[in-house]
Design a protein around this motif. Structure first.
Motif: not given
Lengths: 90, 456
Positions: A3, A5, A79-84
């Protein structure tokens, strides 16, 4: 599932979302969710997309999104979802 | 896990785009213990090969992570085993040690990093012959390289203070300043004197890869003074509870990004994750300042009465928020208060709000110590040693890391300005107490360990 974003900010005009969605369709990137707000002339859009089936590398995709952004006078960021998730979920 | 909220996305990206949120450094620690060799040429070759082969992918991987998560990673660096140990069996003179400094410079250049830390000696109790030669070689090593950073540990809470080493460092700092006199004595910006130095510090100039560490490790330093400042400004009318909670929550968010980057870098490089360092590290960029946070808390200028209390709050709340955000916290983990690297600190000095004595008081409640302080070029080596001794005593008694990075700028005096360039910044020359401490620092020997270190 991978995923990513995608956020888009800029002046609203006809066909902005169509351009971005066409790019995703052409590159086998599935759109999972779209949220959009327009305040006066400005559009603020967020998409959650699945990039697991595309042949494009992440850097190719961001470069091409940059080019589309330039054409429609918007800033598009992926951006990769993981940062959020990391920042906002314990 | 719930779906991501557009407002959360917006908040994160505002932090990155408007408030200078970034990851300040991804630092790879590399052990050079297996490079030891009695032959100097062989030693140099092994050191070069080990660093280049281990950290070859550091920059490409950091750039990849930066792109994929949309978070800037400002610095990529390497720390190594203290060279005073690594060079012990090969070096017969300070000049021999300088050849290692040149090898480190070449290796750093090859992998594309701007700083490499660990041209170091740990001499809290005593100096080996090798340590002494390394220390003597520092002026030439720093004068003839750009990327090499040196540090000397002269004190710990468990051991006490090696006053012979403290006195010697007064001379070494002065000689390093003279050796780089043509560039505002910039050599001294890469030389740190420590009490209680951590083995896993990712921040330069004091980083080295301690002997308690494994072969290679990834340590990450987060940043975020700009993010904290914006958050504090939103809590302007709040009481101390509101202020503290605001800093704590912001620190949690900032540290989570550091934890993510550290784990990703570790996975992609195939190198174990060491620690996240919670330190708030300023840069000369406007808005990226510790002084501005303190001023946002209600001080007219940093240095005003209340500054130490404000800094204590900041330091403590950053830790409280950060601790839960990372699985391993280490390094220096506090707020940095360098003068030249923080443009608002330098401004406060110019305005007469901030003095050396106030900075010393501030170091009691934060990491690290007297940092990036430009003083007159004619400051006596004994006086430099006295300043170091005071700072080491604060660290020893309070069981914390303290450090001194002071620059006697040759040819400059009060009213002049030193320009170091880039992230090192610029600073007015600060006045130093002119009364002598020669009779004290020249006594020789060691200050014994403090009573509270005897816990067995």
């Amino acid at each position: 599932m991978n995923r990513t974003i995608v956020t888009l900010v800029g002046k609203d005009m006809v066909g902005i979302i169509a351009k971005v969605c066409t790019y995703f369709a052409e590159n086998n990137i599935n759109i999972l969710d779209i949220a959009q707000t327009t305040v006066q002339d400005f559009i603020n859009m967020m998409m959650i997309v699945d990039t697991s089936k595309t042949d494009k590398s992440f850097s190719q995709m961001t470069e091409e999104l940059d080019k589309i952004g330039d054409k429609i006078c918007c800033t598009i960021k992926a951006q990769h979802e993981e940062i959020f998730n990391m920042m906002h979920r314990v | 896990m719930g779906m991501i909220d557009p407002y959360e996305v917006l908040e994160t990206n505002n932090m990155i785009e408007r408030e200078n949120l970034d990851v300040r450094t991804v630092t790879m620690g590399i052990s050079l213990m297996d490079c030891c060799d009695p032959d100097l040429d062989a030693l140099n070759m092994k050191i070069y090969d080990k660093i280049v082969s281990t950290a070859r992918n550091l920059i490409p991987v950091a750039e990849e992570i930066s792109l994929e998560y949309g978070i800037p990673i400002v610095n990529k660096r390497v720390s190594i085993t203290p060279i005073g140990i690594v060079g012990a069996s090969a070096c017969r003179s300070p000049e021999d040690f300088v050849t290692i400094a040149h090898t480190l410079e070449k290796a750093a250049q090859k992998i594309g990093i701007n700083f490499i830390g660990g041209y170091s000696a740990l001499v809290a109790k005593g100096m080996t012959r090798s340590d002494r030669m390394l220390i003597d070689s520092i002026p030439e090593a720093l004068g003839s390289t750009e990327r090499v950073c040196a540090s000397v540990g002269v004190a710990t809470t468990k051991i006490g203070i090696n006053m012979d080493a403290v006195r010697l460092m007064g001379d070494i700092i002065k000689k390093t300043a003279q050796r780089t006199a043509d560039r505002d004595s910039i050599g001294c910006t890469k030389l740190v004197v420590f009490c209680n130095p951590p083995d896993d510090n990712p921040f330069m100039a004091g980083a080295f890869h301690g002997v308690t560490e494994t072969d290679a490790v990834i340590n990450v330093g987060v940043s975020g003074p700009g993010v904290v400042k914006t958050a504090v400004s939103r809590a302007r009318d709040g009481d101390f509870e509101t202020l503290c909670e605001t800093i704590k929550k912001t620190s949690f968010k900032v540290t989570r990004v550091g934890q993510l980057v550290a784990k990703e870098a570790s996975r992609r490089l195939g190198v174990p994750f060491g620690i996240v360092d919670l330190s708030l590290a300023p840069t000369p960029a406007v808005g990226d300042s510790i002084a501005e946070i303190l001023q946002e808390m209600g001080l007219e200028m940093v240095g005003a009465p209340g500054t130490t209390a404000a800094l204590a709050i900041l330091n403590d709340q950053v830790k409280k928020g950060g601790i839960m955000a990372s699985s391993y916290v280490g390094g220096l983990s506090g707020a940095f208060i360098p003068v030249s690297e923080d443009s608002s600190m330098a401004e406060a000095v110019t305005a007469g709000a901030l003095t050396l004595e106030k900075l010393e008081a501030m170091t009691c409640v934060c990491s690290v110590g007297l940092d990036m302080i430009a003083v007159p070029g004619n400051t006596a080596p004994e006086t430099l040693a006295g300043i170091i001794a005071d700072e080491m005593a604060i660290g020893m008694i309070n069981q914390k890391t303290t450090a001194v990075r002071i620059i006697p700028v040759i040819g400059k005096d009060i009213g002049d300005r030193a320009e170091f360039g880039g992230l090192l910044g610029a600073s007015p020359i600060m006045p130093v107490n002119r009364f002598s401490c020669g009779g004290f620092v020249n006594r020789g020997g060691r200050i014994p360990a403090p009573i509270h270190s005897f816990k067995n």
